[in-house]
Design a protein around this motif. Sequence first.
Motif, PDB file in Angstrom:
ATOM      1  N   PRO A 170       0.804  -1.229   0.000  1.00  0.00           N
ATOM      2  CA  PRO A 170       0.000   0.000   0.000  1.00  0.00           C
ATOM      3  C   PRO A 170       0.837   1.280   0.000  1.00  0.00           C
ATOM      4  O   PRO A 170       0.357   2.322  -0.423  1.00  0.00           O
ATOM      5  N   CYS A 171       2.091   1.198   0.447  1.00  0.00           N
ATOM      6  CA  CYS A 171       2.899   2.426   0.521  1.00  0.00           C
ATOM      7  C   CYS A 171       3.597   2.715  -0.798  1.00  0.00           C
ATOM      8  O   CYS A 171       3.837   3.871  -1.129  1.00  0.00           O
ATOM      9  N   PHE A 172       3.976   1.675  -1.510  1.00  0.00           N
ATOM     10  CA  PHE A 172       4.862   1.892  -2.658  1.00  0.00           C
ATOM     11  C   PHE A 172       4.264   1.526  -4.010  1.00  0.00           C
ATOM     12  O   PHE A 172       4.788   1.939  -5.034  1.00  0.00           O
ATOM     13  N   TYR A 173       3.202   0.716  -4.000  1.00  0.00           N
ATOM     14  CA  TYR A 173       2.662   0.332  -5.307  1.00  0.00           C
ATOM     15  C   TYR A 173       2.071   1.561  -5.997  1.00  0.00           C
ATOM     16  O   TYR A 173       1.258   2.270  -5.414  1.00  0.00           O
ATOM     17  N   ALA A 174       2.510   1.814  -7.211  1.00  0.00           N
ATOM     18  CA  ALA A 174       1.953   2.937  -7.973  1.00  0.00           C
ATOM     19  C   ALA A 174       1.422   2.407  -9.297  1.00  0.00           C
ATOM     20  O   ALA A 174       2.096   1.649  -9.996  1.00  0.00           O
ATOM     21  N   ALA A 175       0.206   2.774  -9.608  1.00  0.00           N
ATOM     22  CA  ALA A 175      -0.380   2.376 -10.887  1.00  0.00           C
ATOM     23  C   ALA A 175       0.388   3.058 -12.012  1.00  0.00           C
ATOM     24  O   ALA A 175       1.072   4.049 -11.782  1.00  0.00           O
ATOM     25  N   ARG A 176       0.251   2.519 -13.230  1.00  0.00           N
ATOM     26  CA  ARG A 176       1.010   3.094 -14.354  1.00  0.00           C
ATOM     27  C   ARG A 176       0.739   4.586 -14.514  1.00  0.00           C
ATOM     28  O   ARG A 176       1.655   5.380 -14.696  1.00  0.00           O
ATOM     29  N   ALA A 177      -0.532   4.996 -14.390  1.00  0.00           N
ATOM     30  CA  ALA A 177      -0.875   6.419 -14.553  1.00  0.00           C
ATOM     31  C   ALA A 177      -0.190   7.255 -13.475  1.00  0.00           C
ATOM     32  O   ALA A 177       0.259   8.367 -13.737  1.00  0.00           O
ATOM     33  N   GLU A 178      -0.083   6.676 -12.273  1.00  0.00           N
ATOM     34  CA  GLU A 178       0.546   7.424 -11.176  1.00  0.00           C
ATOM     35  C   GLU A 178       2.053   7.560 -11.383  1.00  0.00           C
ATOM     36  O   GLU A 178       2.645   8.567 -11.017  1.00  0.00           O
ATOM     37  N   ARG A 179       2.648   6.517 -11.970  1.00  0.00           N
ATOM     38  CA  ARG A 179       4.104   6.543 -12.160  1.00  0.00           C
ATOM     39  C   ARG A 179       4.515   7.683 -13.075  1.00  0.00           C
ATOM     40  O   ARG A 179       5.582   8.237 -12.952  1.00  0.00           O
ATOM     41  N   THR A 180       3.648   8.021 -14.038  1.00  0.00           N
ATOM     42  CA  THR A 180       4.028   9.060 -14.992  1.00  0.00           C
ATOM     43  C   THR A 180       3.421  10.415 -14.626  1.00  0.00           C
ATOM     44  O   THR A 180       3.665  11.400 -15.311  1.00  0.00           O
TER      45      THR A 180
END
Length: 258
Positions: free
Chosen positions: A153-163
């Motif tokens: 929950p702290c580090f997983y970022a969805a693809r849209a969030e990563r960019t």
Amino acid sequence: MVLGDERVTRAYTVNADYWITIIRDRLDPYQTQLTDPALRELIGDCRGLEILDAGCGEGYLARELVARGAAHVDGVDTSEELILAARTHPDYRPDSMSFHHADVAALPLADKSVDLVVANRLPNGISQPAQRYIEFARVLKPSGRMILLGMHPCFYAARAERTATSTADFTLDDYFGVRTVEQRFNVAGLVSPAASVQQFYSLEHHIGMITAAGFAVTDLREPHPTKEQRQQNPWWNENFVRPLFLLLECVPLERLRR
Ligand SMILES: C[S@@+](CC[C@H](N)C(=O)[O-])C[C@H]1O[C@@H](n2cnc3c(N)ncnc32)[C@H](O)[C@@H]1O
């Protein structure tokens, strides 16, 4: 009637053939090289155990646990297609495995009947996030363990969030609120026909639901590539910068208080 969280179940119905291919052709290195070995290690010796495989999908973990000596594995999943795939697999053994089309929030199992609950990549719940832990506590023997593997929950970022570049797209507040991530799986270049739906809670909220159900967390692991894996395949250096998964072991609190 659609069981479970309707959007999640419908997505797995559409993605069933895709999911079976990914698992049976061993296409996902995150699963085959990171999460499966970590799960195996934390489960340890499972000989003679009654096990619940919560959100069992097409049943590979149930088959593995029985091959390792589990007395019986009950697999539960809301996708009828995946349950059918589990029941028709050549290694399905009806004497030691049962696959149920059901929601983990209402398990078709007796109270205190299970030694080990494993939820392997069961998506975070949308409509009844806490109910599943209460159900797991109900079916677990006081001597039992619950093992949960999910996205971190702290580090997983969805693809849209990563960019995302602006704080308008992704703010710190999203972490403390409830974040819904809806995106297609993309494994080894194969894109799933439907988007999966996951809901993320802050670590505090997530652990709070587990302890409110009567569990204590006794182990926490963040499956990640070893030094050797990074040396053998530098792909990991680009694709595994932060922990993506959270693996928890929990036991009934009453046991610790005795
Ligand atoms: C990411 S897949 C993992 C499947 C399997 N554990 C594996 O690792 O291959 C998530 C599974 O959870 C199931 N699922 C989602 N919500 C559920 C619920 N409320 N009750 C039971 N199964 C559920 C889905 O149908 C899907 O098969």
